[in-house]
Design an enzyme around this catalytic site. Structure first.
Site, PDB file in Angstrom:
ATOM      1  CG  ASN A 201      -6.085   1.320   9.595  1.00  0.00           C
ATOM      2  OD1 ASN A 201      -4.915   0.871   9.097  1.00  0.00           O
ATOM      3  ND2 ASN A 201      -6.887   0.107  10.100  1.00  0.00           N
TER       4      ASN A 201
ATOM      5  CG  HIS B 249      -9.684  -3.727   8.411  1.00  0.00           C
ATOM      6  ND1 HIS B 249      -8.531  -4.133   9.210  1.00  0.00           N
ATOM      7  CD2 HIS B 249     -10.591  -4.720   8.262  1.00  0.00           C
ATOM      8  CE1 HIS B 249      -9.162  -5.531   9.788  1.00  0.00           C
ATOM      9  NE2 HIS B 249     -10.117  -5.616   9.186  1.00  0.00           N
TER      10      HIS B 249
ATOM     11  CG  ASN C 102      -2.254  -0.976   1.047  1.00  0.00           C
ATOM     12  OD1 ASN C 102      -2.925  -0.464   0.148  1.00  0.00           O
ATOM     13  ND2 ASN C 102      -2.240  -2.117   1.460  1.00  0.00           N
TER      14      ASN C 102
ATOM     15  CG  MET D 103       0.848  -5.743  11.836  1.00  0.00           C
ATOM     16  SD  MET D 103      -0.621  -5.820  10.954  1.00  0.00           S
ATOM     17  CE  MET D 103      -1.410  -7.440  11.832  1.00  0.00           C
TER      18      MET D 103
HETATM   19  C1  GRF Z   1      -3.473  -4.776   3.899  1.00  0.00           C
HETATM   20  O1  GRF Z   1      -4.176  -5.694   3.552  1.00  0.00           O
HETATM   21  C2  GRF Z   1      -4.215  -3.551   4.862  1.00  0.00           C
HETATM   22  O2  GRF Z   1      -5.668  -3.727   4.671  1.00  0.00           O
HETATM   23  C3  GRF Z   1      -3.721  -4.322   6.237  1.00  0.00           C
HETATM   24  O3  GRF Z   1      -2.705  -4.722   6.201  1.00  0.00           O
HETATM   25  C4  GRF Z   1      -2.260  -5.203   4.912  1.00  0.00           C
HETATM   26  C5  GRF Z   1      -0.978  -4.591   4.599  1.00  0.00           C
HETATM   27  O4  GRF Z   1      -0.524  -4.777   3.393  1.00  0.00           O
HETATM   28  N1  GRF Z   1      -3.946  -3.212   7.350  1.00  0.00           N
HETATM   29  P1  GRF Z   1       0.985  -3.999   2.662  1.00  0.00           P
HETATM   30  O5  GRF Z   1       2.051  -4.036   3.714  1.00  0.00           O
HETATM   31  O6  GRF Z   1       0.524  -2.660   2.398  1.00  0.00           O
HETATM   32  O7  GRF Z   1       1.140  -4.757   1.311  1.00  0.00           O
END
Ligand code: GRF
Length: 188
Positions: free
Chosen positions: A108, A110, A15, A91
């Site tokens: 955030n 999710h 992301n 996390m």
């Molecule tokens: C994503 O699925 C997001 O929704 C969740 O953690 C994951 C992070 O993925 N909170 P990345 O590290 O951005 O690939």
């Protein structure tokens, strides 16, 4: 003026990468001032280095309290004039120190249609429940676990019993929805 943001991440950072690429394509008027991580070995660190973006790593257990490490982070963010905190696979639950310094300025993403399946492994929870449709939620962060006001949602059909394909669809949608929602937020 580009909105100054900090990305908080603990994992792969896909992301983060999607956001940074949107910025570089000129689709999102923002600047990632720093990537904050609690996992020095997370792949997001490599991704940030490849973009030349500073990374701030902290190890929570070396601090005497959550307040102590969040205070250090707030000092860093203020120093860089960060306006928004963007959580992308971070996390840890955000504590009072960060919440009171960045009230309604923490966002955030999710991987479920909240309020269904908050917390860890939302995709696994959805598959175990046997839902036919799940999705992605972007929301403001409050003191709860994935409970803040919802800004945007999008749905994904569950591919029967196929976690990998469901995950791929969710992540692709996340990258699109996060960038789009941040753009709307920052243009307000
Ligand atoms: C994503 O699925 C997001 O929704 C969740 O953690 C994951 C992070 O993925 N909170 P990345 O590290 O951005 O690939």
């Amino acid at each position: 003026m580009a909105t100054k943001i900090a990305i908080f991440a603990s994992g792969s950072g896909s992301n983060f990468q999607a956001i940074q690429e949107a910025i570089e394509r000129g689709e999102l008027d923002a600047k990632v001032e720093v990537v904050v991580t609690d996992r020095p070995n997370a792949f997001v660190v490599t991704r940030a280095e490849n973009f030349g973006i500073p990374v701030h790593t902290f190890t929570a257990k070396t601090y005497e309290s959550k307040e102590a490490y969040e205070t250090e982070i707030v000092t860093l963010l203020r120093d860089k004039n960060v306006e928004w905190i963007v959580l992308a696979g971070y996390m840890r639950l955000i504590g009072d120190t960060l919440l009171s310094s960045y009230t309604n300025r923490i966002v955030n993403i999710h991987p479920s249609l909240l309020p269904s399946f908050p917390g860890k492994d939302a995709i696994g929870q959805a598959l175990a429940h046997g839902v036919k449709v799940t999705g992605v939620t972007v929301h403001l962060v409050d003191e709860g676990m994935d409970t803040g006001p919802i800004l945007a949602q999008a749905a994904v059909e569950v591919v029967d019993g196929n976690r990998e394909e469901t995950e791929t669809r969710i992540h692709a949608l996340e990258h699109e929805l996060y960038t789009k929602t941040l753009k709307q937020l920052f243009e307000k």
